[in-house]
Design an enzyme around this catalytic site. Structure first.
Site, PDB file in Angstrom:
ATOM      1  N   TYR A  32     -12.548  -7.139   6.535  1.00  0.00           N
ATOM      2  CA  TYR A  32     -11.221  -7.115   5.699  1.00  0.00           C
ATOM      3  C   TYR A  32     -11.046  -8.461   5.349  1.00  0.00           C
ATOM      4  O   TYR A  32     -10.796  -9.461   6.278  1.00  0.00           O
ATOM      5  CB  TYR A  32     -10.040  -6.690   6.205  1.00  0.00           C
ATOM      6  CG  TYR A  32      -8.688  -6.787   5.300  1.00  0.00           C
ATOM      7  CD1 TYR A  32      -8.431  -5.887   4.228  1.00  0.00           C
ATOM      8  CD2 TYR A  32      -7.794  -7.669   5.460  1.00  0.00           C
ATOM      9  CE1 TYR A  32      -7.585  -5.988   3.229  1.00  0.00           C
ATOM     10  CE2 TYR A  32      -6.655  -7.808   4.773  1.00  0.00           C
ATOM     11  CZ  TYR A  32      -6.743  -7.044   3.578  1.00  0.00           C
ATOM     12  OH  TYR A  32      -5.763  -7.325   2.605  1.00  0.00           O
ATOM     13  N   ASP A  71     -13.381 -16.448   8.420  1.00  0.00           N
ATOM     14  CA  ASP A  71     -12.206 -15.952   7.928  1.00  0.00           C
ATOM     15  C   ASP A  71     -11.337 -15.738   9.201  1.00  0.00           C
ATOM     16  O   ASP A  71     -11.387 -14.709   9.976  1.00  0.00           O
ATOM     17  CB  ASP A  71     -12.190 -14.345   7.188  1.00  0.00           C
ATOM     18  CG  ASP A  71     -10.823 -14.260   6.765  1.00  0.00           C
ATOM     19  OD1 ASP A  71      -9.665 -14.688   7.394  1.00  0.00           O
ATOM     20  OD2 ASP A  71     -10.679 -13.200   6.003  1.00  0.00           O
ATOM     21  N   LYS A  95      -1.453 -16.974   8.172  1.00  0.00           N
ATOM     22  CA  LYS A  95      -0.627 -16.078   8.724  1.00  0.00           C
ATOM     23  C   LYS A  95       0.041 -16.999   9.694  1.00  0.00           C
ATOM     24  O   LYS A  95       1.193 -17.220   9.352  1.00  0.00           O
ATOM     25  CB  LYS A  95      -1.631 -14.751   9.479  1.00  0.00           C
ATOM     26  CG  LYS A  95      -2.011 -13.975   8.565  1.00  0.00           C
ATOM     27  CD  LYS A  95      -2.678 -12.774   9.326  1.00  0.00           C
ATOM     28  CE  LYS A  95      -3.049 -11.719   8.457  1.00  0.00           C
ATOM     29  NZ  LYS A  95      -2.141 -10.766   7.966  1.00  0.00           N
ATOM     30  N   TYR A 132       0.790  -1.071  -0.042  1.00  0.00           N
ATOM     31  CA  TYR A 132       0.045  -0.031  -0.139  1.00  0.00           C
ATOM     32  C   TYR A 132       0.876   1.364  -0.103  1.00  0.00           C
ATOM     33  O   TYR A 132       0.807   2.279   0.711  1.00  0.00           O
ATOM     34  CB  TYR A 132      -0.996   0.029   1.182  1.00  0.00           C
ATOM     35  CG  TYR A 132      -1.460  -1.513   1.341  1.00  0.00           C
ATOM     36  CD1 TYR A 132      -2.670  -1.788   0.620  1.00  0.00           C
ATOM     37  CD2 TYR A 132      -1.322  -2.235   2.465  1.00  0.00           C
ATOM     38  CE1 TYR A 132      -3.152  -2.888   0.823  1.00  0.00           C
ATOM     39  CE2 TYR A 132      -1.782  -3.393   2.646  1.00  0.00           C
ATOM     40  CZ  TYR A 132      -2.575  -3.838   1.753  1.00  0.00           C
ATOM     41  OH  TYR A 132      -3.353  -5.017   2.209  1.00  0.00           O
TER      42      TYR A 132
HETATM   43  N1  PMP Z   1      -8.336 -12.038   5.777  1.00  0.00           N
HETATM   44  C1  PMP Z   1      -7.739 -11.512   6.877  1.00  0.00           C
HETATM   45  C2  PMP Z   1      -8.740 -11.479   8.186  1.00  0.00           C
HETATM   46  C3  PMP Z   1      -6.686 -10.854   7.117  1.00  0.00           C
HETATM   47  O1  PMP Z   1      -6.301 -10.101   8.111  1.00  0.00           O
HETATM   48  C4  PMP Z   1      -5.761 -11.056   5.896  1.00  0.00           C
HETATM   49  C5  PMP Z   1      -4.403 -10.418   6.083  1.00  0.00           C
HETATM   50  N2  PMP Z   1      -4.092  -9.016   6.575  1.00  0.00           N
HETATM   51  C6  PMP Z   1      -6.065 -11.794   4.859  1.00  0.00           C
HETATM   52  C7  PMP Z   1      -7.506 -12.182   5.099  1.00  0.00           C
HETATM   53  C8  PMP Z   1      -5.343 -11.852   3.731  1.00  0.00           C
HETATM   54  O2  PMP Z   1      -4.300 -12.555   3.961  1.00  0.00           O
HETATM   55  P1  PMP Z   1      -2.896 -12.352   3.026  1.00  0.00           P
HETATM   56  O3  PMP Z   1      -2.285 -11.164   3.280  1.00  0.00           O
HETATM   57  O4  PMP Z   1      -2.215 -13.684   3.335  1.00  0.00           O
HETATM   58  O5  PMP Z   1      -3.356 -12.627   1.503  1.00  0.00           O
END
Ligand code: PMP
Length: 430
Positions: A150, A251, A280, A22
């Site tokens: 997100y 998620d 993650k 970003y």
């Molecule tokens: N979902 C959530 C809740 C996240 O916090 C993130 C990453 N910040 C993602 C999806 C996307 O994961 P990545 O950056 O490994 O593509």
């Protein structure tokens, strides 16, 4: 050999040629050269050590340079770094899948190994759409989600990010249009009120025939605003999903593996989703790997459908190096003291961030599990704040109005104290 000149020249090259998250290539934010990391500390090229408050964006839960994770990686590299997953199986994938499914909420029985969190979300969405089409309901093709969410930066994931904070404006006309319920307002400690679920229920009542799935981050809305919500909301959404015959996608990419004080945030509400994304911390922050878990019912419905297969298969699917490290990371969780560590960090964050509430610059202070958030009244100047934090010996990267930390679970009392002292000092400065 690193010299002052070589570091300066690398930084200059970086600023001119390499995109960072970003950011702009014409007016990039400053970057800090990190040359090594061990335990809870990042070491800068100049020799300064910083206590890491970010766990490399929620991932390095066991800290850096962990001897067991290093060993798992070295052992696997000496066997096989990668092999295609089409038509081939290998022990690291099978062993990891077994362990992951044993930890996950019960009805989740199948695993798709994806190569990043965003891709795990893409796969989850694809599963939901294929599931509905496979049972003869192709009109159920929209997603229902909550504002302030997100889910990643790829297109299907972006389309379910918050329409204001997310990138909807930038990609208007390209993103599929989905349905958004208001973000839940009640926090985990508020008294529960059932009307919190009214808007979600109304949307389901009106649109259930066109909805494939509800997707949300359980308990903690991360990059969309670092908001924590009530477990009864999550339990209520599970109930509504069943009532209106839509799938529930959780998620857990940010929340999974202990961060909120439970192994998965869904455990707070005692619910299980139909599809769950993890990433993650899956590899303890060593490398990119994510997974989309699904129930047997979802998997067999897709497999018995017209396509007969799930239409996804990335080149680096189930990469053996990543699977081997992830297996060891999950073993550390199984054997370790994550629950006590997260509770200890939570209590310290509650105690040490509380005084910030009194400052005029601060709008809110909130803590949930090993996550500490200060919401400022005004947007934070990231470059200025980061320079300040580095001078205080900590690594904290704010966004928007938020100064927040989710440190490695192995942080001791002194590490956390250093982080909270720096946060408090910044609030006083503003
Ligand atoms: N979902 C959530 C809740 C996240 O916090 C993130 C990453 N910040 C993602 C999806 C996307 O994961 P990545 O950056 O490994 O593509």
């Amino acid at each position: 050999m690193l010299t002052f000149q070589s570091i300066q020249s690398d930084l200059l090259f970086d600023a001119q040629h390499i995109w960072h998250p970003y950011t702009s290539l014409t007016t990039p934010l400053p970057t800090y050269p990190v040359v090594s990391a061990a335990g809870t500390k990042l070491k800068l090229a100049c020799g300064t050590e910083l206590v890491d408050g970010m766990a490399s964006w929620w991932s390095a839960i066991h800290g850096y340079n962990h001897p067991r994770l290093n060993q798992a990686l070295a052992d696997q590299a000496s066997q096989m770094s990668h092999v295609m997953f089409g038509g081939i199986s290998h022990p690291p994938a099978v062993h990891l899948a077994r362990k992951l499914l044993a930890m996950a909420p019960e009805p989740l029985e199948t695993v798709f190994f994806a190569d990043s969190g965003s891709i795990a979300v893409e796969v989850a969405i694809k599963m939901a759409l294929q599931f509905q089409a496979s049972r003869g309901l192709p009109a159920k093709s929209k997603l229902l989600t909550i504002r302030q969410g997100y889910h990643g930066d790829t297109f299907a994931a972006m389309a379910v990010c918050d329409p204001v904070n997310g990138m909807h404006g930038l990609f208007q006309g390209v993103l599929p249009q989905h349905l958004f319920a208001p973000a839940p307002e009640l926090t985990p400690n508020d008294e529960w009120d059932n009307s919190e679920l009214d808007a979600m229920q109304q949307l389901l009542e009106q649109h259930a025939n066109s909805i494939a799935a509800i997707i949300l981050e359980p308990m903690v809305q991360g990059a969309g605003g670092m908001r924590f919500y009530h477990k009864n909301y999550l339990a209520g959404v599970r109930r509504l999903a069943d009532e209106y015959d839509v799938l529930l996608i959780a998620d857990e990419i940010a929340t999974g593996f202990g961060r909120t004080g439970e192994l998965f945030a869904c455990n707070h509400a005692g619910i299980s989703p139909d599809i769950m994304c993890v990433g993650k911390a899956l590899t303890g922050g060593y490398m990119t790997l994510a997974a989309t878990l699904a129930t047997r019912h979802v998997a067999t419905t897709i497999s018995n459908g017209e396509a007969g297969v799930l239409m996804h298969g990335p080149t680096f699917m189930a990469n053996p190096l990543a699977c081997a490290v992830a297996y060891e990371s999950l073993s550390l969780i199984e054997e370790g003291s994550w629950r006590a560590d997260v509770a200890r960090i939570e209590q310290q964050l509650i105690n040490e961030l509380a005084p910030c509430r009194a400052y005029n610059s601060v709008a809110d202070v909130r803590v949930f599990g090993a996550i500490g958030v200060i919401e400022m009244v005004a947007s934070v100047d990231v470059a200025k704040a980061q320079a300040f934090f580095v001078a205080q010996g900590v690594w904290i990267r704010p966004f928007g109005k938020l100064i927040y930390i989710m440190p490695p679970y192995i942080c001791n009392q002194d590490d956390i104290k250093q982080l909270t002292t720096a946060m408090q000092a910044y609030c006083l400065l503003e």
